[in-house]
Write an enzyme that holds these catalytic residues in place. Structure first.
Site, short mmCIF file in Angstrom:
data_model
loop_
_atom_site.label_atom_id
_atom_site.label_comp_id
_atom_site.label_asym_id
_atom_site.label_seq_id
_atom_site.Cartn_x
_atom_site.Cartn_y
_atom_site.Cartn_z
N SER A 9 3.01 -7.87 2.26
CA SER A 9 1.64 -7.34 2.28
C SER A 9 1.07 -7.47 3.67
O SER A 9 0.97 -8.57 4.21
CB SER A 9 0.76 -8.10 1.28
OG SER A 9 -0.60 -7.78 1.51
N HIS A 34 3.64 -3.56 1.28
CA HIS A 34 2.60 -3.58 0.25
C HIS A 34 1.24 -3.38 0.91
O HIS A 34 0.88 -4.10 1.85
CB HIS A 34 2.64 -4.92 -0.48
CG HIS A 34 1.87 -4.96 -1.75
ND1 HIS A 34 2.32 -4.40 -2.93
CD2 HIS A 34 0.66 -5.51 -2.04
CE1 HIS A 34 1.43 -4.59 -3.88
NE2 HIS A 34 0.41 -5.26 -3.37
N ASP A 36 -2.66 -3.41 0.35
CA ASP A 36 -3.75 -3.85 -0.53
C ASP A 36 -5.02 -3.06 -0.22
O ASP A 36 -5.71 -3.34 0.75
CB ASP A 36 -4.00 -5.34 -0.37
CG ASP A 36 -2.87 -6.17 -0.94
OD1 ASP A 36 -2.60 -6.03 -2.14
OD2 ASP A 36 -2.26 -6.96 -0.19
N MET A 38 -8.71 -2.21 -1.07
CA MET A 38 -9.82 -2.86 -1.77
C MET A 38 -11.15 -2.21 -1.40
O MET A 38 -11.37 -1.89 -0.24
CB MET A 38 -9.84 -4.35 -1.43
CG MET A 38 -8.59 -5.08 -1.88
SD MET A 38 -8.64 -6.87 -1.60
CE MET A 38 -8.22 -6.96 0.13
N HIS A 67 -1.44 -0.30 -3.40
CA HIS A 67 -1.95 -1.06 -4.54
C HIS A 67 -3.46 -0.85 -4.58
O HIS A 67 -4.21 -1.44 -3.81
CB HIS A 67 -1.59 -2.54 -4.35
CG HIS A 67 -2.15 -3.45 -5.39
ND1 HIS A 67 -2.22 -4.82 -5.22
CD2 HIS A 67 -2.68 -3.20 -6.62
CE1 HIS A 67 -2.76 -5.37 -6.29
NE2 HIS A 67 -3.06 -4.41 -7.15
N MET A 69 -6.75 -1.42 -5.60
CA MET A 69 -7.74 -2.32 -6.22
C MET A 69 -9.12 -1.69 -6.01
O MET A 69 -9.98 -2.23 -5.30
CB MET A 69 -7.64 -3.71 -5.59
CG MET A 69 -6.36 -4.43 -5.96
SD MET A 69 -6.17 -6.02 -5.10
CE MET A 69 -5.37 -5.45 -3.59
N MET A 163 -0.51 -9.70 -11.33
CA MET A 163 -1.26 -10.49 -10.36
C MET A 163 -1.20 -11.96 -10.75
O MET A 163 -1.54 -12.32 -11.89
CB MET A 163 -2.71 -10.03 -10.29
CG MET A 163 -2.91 -8.61 -9.76
SD MET A 163 -2.29 -8.39 -8.08
CE MET A 163 -3.28 -9.60 -7.17
N ASP A 196 2.45 -10.67 -7.46
CA ASP A 196 1.64 -10.69 -6.23
C ASP A 196 0.62 -11.81 -6.30
O ASP A 196 -0.23 -11.82 -7.19
CB ASP A 196 0.95 -9.34 -6.07
CG ASP A 196 0.14 -9.24 -4.80
OD1 ASP A 196 0.15 -10.17 -3.98
OD2 ASP A 196 -0.54 -8.20 -4.61
#
Length: 237
Positions: A9, A34, A36, A38, A67, A69, A163, A196
């Site tokens: 990540s 990865h 992230d 957000m 990913h 989120m 998660m 993760d």
């Protein structure tokens, strides 16, 4: 047993030297990058969006896992696909009625972490199909407090992301409470199970024993003295 793969990540990378950091990831033998994503609504943090994904795409041939989120992933699926993501992972919690938290201070829906009890399978299947129809792999993620409620859609996903921390920030401790969920999932699902949050030399063996085969590492990887050895040790679990 499935071959263990490692996803790094970049949330813990040095963004002022991102190209060098990605080269470090490649040289260490990492299998995926990865990303992230957000939005400050689904999780209590803001990271980056499609622009960064697009900037990373020419720098590596490694698969990029976006990913998401974010609160309304359906509005952004096409943007991340156009930016070059190979895997698009959406959260189950975006496709069900959020359940109230037991603590009085967390009863409002805009508090964290988001959790659901059951899934709107029709709604999430529509988005997973959109991802696959554009030649990308689809993933679904579950927050620690959300039970295993994705049985009806497993045929629509290429991987499941469990998660092991409440999403939002890197460096949190691993939550052992998610391990039975992984074990139960592995009994009914032969695809990739990714974990993760809080992965290190102590927690990774527990995750692999439970049934996970893709380990996401952030601060543990980027703070290591020997990145290649770290990756090899995790792959040899």
């Amino acid at each position: 047993m499935k071959k263990i793969k490692i996803a790094a990540s970049i949330l813990s990378a040095d963004f002022s030297r991102l190209a060098d950091e990605i080269k470090k990831v490649e040289q260490a033998g990492v299998d995926q990058i990865h990303l992230d994503i957000m939005d400050g609504h689904f999780v209590p943090n803001i990271s980056f969006g499609p622009v960064i994904v697009k900037a990373i795409r020419p720098l590596t041939r490694l698969p990029l896992d976006a990913h998401l989120m974010i609160e309304s992933p359906d509005l952004y699926l096409d943007e991340f696909i156009k930016a070059g993501a190979d895997i698009i992972t959406v959260h189950a919690e975006c496709y069900g009625e959020l359940r109230p938290h037991s603590h009085p201070a967390l009863k409002r829906d805009n508090k964290f972490p988001k959790e659901i009890q059951s899934l709107d399978t029709k709604k999430i299947t529509r988005d997973l199909k959109r991802i696959r129809d554009q030649g990308r792999q689809s993933g679904v993620s579950l927050n620690p407090g959300t039970p295993l409620c994705i049985q009806e859609i497993l045929m629509e996903v290429d991987e499941v992301l469990i998660m092991s921390v409440n999403p939002g920030f890197s460096g949190q401790p691993f939550m052992n409470s998610v391990l039975p969920k992984i074990t139960a999932l592995r009994k009914i699902y032969q695809g990739n199970i990714k974990i993760d949050g809080g992965i290190n030399n102590e927690t990774a063996p527990r995750a692999v024993k439970a049934g996970a085969n893709i380990l996401v590492t952030a601060s543990y990887f980027f703070s290591a003295a020997n990145h290649k050895k770290l990756v090899q040790d995790l792959k040899n679990l």
